[in-house]
Design an enzyme around this catalytic site. Sequence first.
Site, PDB file in Angstrom:
ATOM      1  N   ASP A 134       0.813  -1.208   0.000  1.00 50.61           N
ATOM      2  CA  ASP A 134       0.000   0.000   0.000  1.00 50.61           C
ATOM      3  C   ASP A 134       0.852   1.267   0.000  1.00 50.61           C
ATOM      4  OD1 ASP A 134       0.987  -0.364   2.554  1.00 50.61           O
ATOM      5  OD2 ASP A 134      -0.950  -0.538   3.528  1.00 50.61           O
ATOM      6  N   ASP A 194      -7.097  -2.393  14.495  1.00 48.49           N
ATOM      7  CA  ASP A 194      -8.509  -2.703  14.203  1.00 48.49           C
ATOM      8  C   ASP A 194      -8.650  -3.949  13.323  1.00 48.49           C
ATOM      9  OD1 ASP A 194      -7.579  -1.777  11.772  1.00 48.49           O
ATOM     10  OD2 ASP A 194      -9.039  -0.165  11.551  1.00 48.49           O
ATOM     11  N   HIS A 218      -6.948  -4.514  10.447  1.00 49.95           N
ATOM     12  CA  HIS A 218      -6.723  -4.328   9.005  1.00 49.95           C
ATOM     13  C   HIS A 218      -5.395  -4.934   8.561  1.00 49.95           C
ATOM     14  CE1 HIS A 218      -4.693  -0.251   9.960  1.00 49.95           C
ATOM     15  NE2 HIS A 218      -3.792  -0.879   9.220  1.00 49.95           N
ATOM     16  N   GLU A 276      -9.506  -1.754   5.720  1.00 49.97           N
ATOM     17  CA  GLU A 276     -10.122  -1.477   7.015  1.00 49.97           C
ATOM     18  C   GLU A 276     -11.330  -2.391   7.241  1.00 49.97           C
ATOM     19  OE1 GLU A 276      -8.564   0.293   8.965  1.00 49.97           O
ATOM     20  OE2 GLU A 276      -7.918   2.221   8.171  1.00 49.97           O
TER      21      GLU A 276
HETATM   22  C1  GLP Z   1      -0.412   0.693   8.512  1.00 52.24           C
HETATM   23  C2  GLP Z   1      -0.047  -0.184   7.315  1.00 52.24           C
HETATM   24  C3  GLP Z   1      -0.200  -1.655   7.633  1.00 52.24           C
HETATM   25  C4  GLP Z   1       0.501  -1.977   8.947  1.00 52.24           C
HETATM   26  C5  GLP Z   1      -0.154  -1.173  10.063  1.00 52.24           C
HETATM   27  C6  GLP Z   1       0.443  -1.454  11.423  1.00 52.24           C
HETATM   28  O1  GLP Z   1      -1.753   0.925   8.611  1.00 52.24           O
HETATM   29  N1  GLP Z   1      -0.832   0.131   6.181  1.00 52.24           N
HETATM   30  O2  GLP Z   1       0.352  -2.419   6.569  1.00 52.24           O
HETATM   31  O3  GLP Z   1       0.404  -3.352   9.217  1.00 52.24           O
HETATM   32  O4  GLP Z   1       0.038   0.206   9.753  1.00 52.24           O
HETATM   33  O5  GLP Z   1       1.561  -0.646  11.656  1.00 52.24           O
HETATM   34  P1  GLP Z   1       2.634  -0.944  12.764  1.00 52.24           P
HETATM   35  O6  GLP Z   1       3.410  -2.111  12.305  1.00 52.24           O
HETATM   36  O7  GLP Z   1       3.478   0.296  12.829  1.00 52.24           O
HETATM   37  O8  GLP Z   1       1.893  -1.209  14.023  1.00 52.24           O
END
Ligand code: GLP
Length: 253
Positions: free
Chosen positions: A66, A135, A137, A142
């Site tokens: 993404d 959440d 995702h 989402e």
């Molecule tokens: C973002 C990314 C996800 C990632 C999530 C969690 O939303 N789009 O791919 O898994 O953050 O981030 P973190 O690893 O910093 O908790």
Amino acid sequence: MQITIAKTEQAASALAGKVVNEAVRKNPFIVLGLATGSTPLGLYAEMIKAHQKGLDFSHVRSFNLDEYYGITGTHPQSYRKFMNDNLFKHINIDLKNTRVPDGMAKDVDAFCRQYEADMKAVGGVDIQVLGIGSDGHIGFNEPGSSLVSRTRKVTLAPSTIKDNTRFFKKESDVPRFAISMGIGTVMEAKQCILLAFGVNKAKAVKGMIEGGISQFCPASALQMHPNTLVFLDEAAASELELKDYYKWCQKAK
Ligand code: GLP
């Protein structure tokens, strides 16, 4: 799903790193699906270490999950910059073989169609690395995302905007939109490796592994994936009802 619960984030990242590095060794032309966020940093450190010891990434191809929509690849918080800074610059991957969705794409639908076509053209993703949002995702899919969704422009949930504010100066700086591979896209990867650390992820991890398969927890779709490895630390595993059984299985192996 094969669940591994390690004592620490470092230990879990080392185990996931072994799997990825071994796969690159076996198939130098491997197609990796990559993720951003703080979670995969330990895994990327393992890949960098392996490269320093001689592992060759020069033929590896990658597709990121993404990118924020509305910012350029040089923006300090763009996922393109994140990948360059935290992985690509430190291994000998050819930058031309690394793909991150274009957050400035004018014709988003055409861009997304092409991104999917380009993935297909190289034979699909062999290993998809994933984190999980608090959440539930994955990517930026989402809760409420269709479980058969494809790469598309999505709207970030308020909780994700709040979680990701830590990377920006203030909440209003966090983009409201992103381009994300869909759940259906992720499900086509031959193997998924999902990492989750910390108590902030415990509820989402429980939903993903032990909840019903539902768009309310997009990561729960992975229960239907034939080859998914989940690496957790104790805190992220703390709400799992069958935690002792997963550890028992781990030992039996
Ligand atoms: C973002 C990314 C996800 C990632 C999530 C969690 O939303 N789009 O791919 O898994 O953050 O981030 P973190 O690893 O910093 O908790």
